[in-house]
Design a protein around this motif. Sequence first.
Motif, short mmCIF file in Angstrom:
data_model
loop_
_atom_site.label_atom_id
_atom_site.label_comp_id
_atom_site.label_asym_id
_atom_site.label_seq_id
_atom_site.Cartn_x
_atom_site.Cartn_y
_atom_site.Cartn_z
N THR A 60 0.85 -1.19 0.00
CA THR A 60 0.00 0.00 0.00
C THR A 60 0.88 1.24 0.00
OG1 THR A 60 -1.77 -1.11 1.22
CG2 THR A 60 -1.76 1.29 1.26
N PHE A 61 0.69 2.11 -0.97
CA PHE A 61 1.48 3.33 -1.06
C PHE A 61 0.64 4.51 -0.56
CE2 PHE A 61 3.66 0.49 -3.85
CZ PHE A 61 5.00 0.82 -3.69
N ILE A 62 1.29 5.40 0.16
CA ILE A 62 0.61 6.58 0.67
C ILE A 62 1.27 7.84 0.12
CG2 ILE A 62 -0.24 5.50 2.77
CD1 ILE A 62 2.09 6.71 4.28
N GLN A 63 0.47 8.85 -0.04
CA GLN A 63 0.94 10.14 -0.54
C GLN A 63 0.95 11.12 0.63
OE1 GLN A 63 -0.57 11.82 -4.39
NE2 GLN A 63 -1.44 13.39 -3.06
N VAL A 64 2.14 11.58 1.00
CA VAL A 64 2.30 12.47 2.14
C VAL A 64 2.68 13.86 1.64
CG1 VAL A 64 3.44 12.83 4.35
CG2 VAL A 64 3.11 10.50 3.49
N GLU A 65 1.85 14.84 1.98
CA GLU A 65 2.17 16.22 1.63
C GLU A 65 2.73 16.91 2.86
OE1 GLU A 65 0.21 20.15 -0.55
OE2 GLU A 65 -1.11 18.68 0.41
N ILE A 66 3.91 17.49 2.72
CA ILE A 66 4.56 18.16 3.85
C ILE A 66 4.77 19.64 3.52
CG2 ILE A 66 5.72 16.08 4.66
CD1 ILE A 66 8.24 16.98 3.22
N GLY A 67 4.88 20.44 4.57
CA GLY A 67 5.10 21.87 4.41
C GLY A 67 5.84 22.43 5.60
N MET A 80 5.84 10.02 -2.04
CA MET A 80 5.18 8.72 -2.12
C MET A 80 6.06 7.67 -1.43
SD MET A 80 2.27 9.04 -3.81
CE MET A 80 1.97 7.34 -4.31
N LEU A 81 5.49 6.85 -0.58
CA LEU A 81 6.27 5.83 0.08
C LEU A 81 5.38 4.67 0.53
CD1 LEU A 81 7.16 6.93 3.69
CD2 LEU A 81 5.72 8.31 2.24
N LEU A 110 6.79 2.64 6.00
CA LEU A 110 7.95 3.53 6.11
C LEU A 110 7.58 4.92 6.62
CD1 LEU A 110 9.89 2.69 2.81
CD2 LEU A 110 9.97 1.56 5.04
N LEU A 111 6.29 5.16 6.86
CA LEU A 111 5.84 6.49 7.24
C LEU A 111 6.51 6.98 8.52
CD1 LEU A 111 4.03 8.96 6.94
CD2 LEU A 111 2.21 7.69 8.12
N LEU A 112 6.53 6.15 9.55
CA LEU A 112 7.11 6.57 10.83
C LEU A 112 8.59 6.90 10.68
CD1 LEU A 112 6.81 7.05 13.85
CD2 LEU A 112 7.23 4.60 14.22
N HIS A 113 9.32 6.08 9.92
CA HIS A 113 10.75 6.35 9.70
C HIS A 113 10.93 7.69 8.96
CE1 HIS A 113 11.92 2.29 10.96
NE2 HIS A 113 10.88 1.87 10.27
N PHE A 114 10.08 7.94 7.99
CA PHE A 114 10.14 9.18 7.22
C PHE A 114 9.92 10.39 8.12
CE2 PHE A 114 7.56 12.26 4.61
CZ PHE A 114 8.63 12.78 3.90
N LEU A 115 8.91 10.34 8.97
CA LEU A 115 8.62 11.46 9.87
C LEU A 115 9.75 11.70 10.86
CD1 LEU A 115 4.83 10.84 10.69
CD2 LEU A 115 5.82 12.28 8.90
N ILE A 161 -2.32 13.20 4.33
CA ILE A 161 -1.90 11.84 4.00
C ILE A 161 -3.03 11.18 3.24
CG2 ILE A 161 -1.19 9.59 4.87
CD1 ILE A 161 -0.07 10.93 7.33
N LEU A 162 -2.72 10.71 2.04
CA LEU A 162 -3.71 10.02 1.23
C LEU A 162 -3.21 8.62 0.91
CD1 LEU A 162 -4.68 12.83 -1.34
CD2 LEU A 162 -5.95 12.13 0.72
N GLU A 163 -4.07 7.64 1.07
CA GLU A 163 -3.72 6.25 0.79
C GLU A 163 -4.14 5.90 -0.63
OE1 GLU A 163 -5.14 2.02 2.55
OE2 GLU A 163 -4.23 3.41 4.02
N GLU A 164 -3.19 5.31 -1.38
CA GLU A 164 -3.49 4.95 -2.78
C GLU A 164 -4.37 3.72 -2.83
OE1 GLU A 164 -2.09 6.48 -5.87
OE2 GLU A 164 -2.10 8.05 -4.35
#
Length: 275
Positions: A203-210, A237-238, A242-247, A272-275
Amino acid sequence: MIGMKSERQATRLQYIDLYAYIMGEVNRNVLMDRFDVKQAAASNDFNAYKELAGHNLVYDHKRKAYVATDCFSPYFNHEVNDAIDLIANGEQRLVCVPKIEKNSFSKLQLMHQPKLDVVAPIFRATNLKRQVDITYVSMTSGKSVRTISPHSLFVTNSGTYCRAKDHKTNEFRNFKLNRILESKKVTYNSYKYKTEIDKDWNTFIQVEIGINQNGLDKDAIVMEYCLDTESKRRVVMLNKPLLLHFLQEWHIAPLGEDDLPSLYFPLKVISILEE
């Protein structure tokens, strides 16, 4: 020319040794593709390797490959980073010049590297789709013995992890290699599986950061994290696990945590949007 040929062959023999050690099997095509040698030369290399360490490999006619034996012991010395580079990138590091003394270079590396002889069974199990027993030290539950089925490796700034099914909990989890004390091949079960059964991994998620709050120079943050110069945002996209590691590694404030200090969390999650 004889010395040159021997040196080149030694490099190929070392490659055979490393590849079989961490992948569990190796064949002539692997050698031919890596070094651009002919089939005859590759055959000679395998014959030469068998003279050095014949106990390490046995030919499997069904797999059409030399398979690492249970008593495999590397003939050459290998670094764990070389093994990870080979698995992750399909490449080897080259030393261009001898180490330069008194150079102006320093590297901060606080995390200890896993030992290759400890994690090699995990590498082989990942490639061959097998189970492996590990002794693992968890941050939350301490030391325990688990049987896992690893299917992928991933590297972060803090270390290398394997993604595996934990048969103790019947869940897929991330295991950090430098917290594995021991691993060994499972002999009581030849269970095979497909990576697709790990739903979260696929499952890939789309994370928008600012940018998080004010107080820091926005242009510096834009440059540091390659944000869009106009919107001051970025979409990444990840894989979901891996989300927690990314944050953590990008110092990003989680969704809804906008009050965290921007000095330590210069970025925040916008959506955060899930594909």
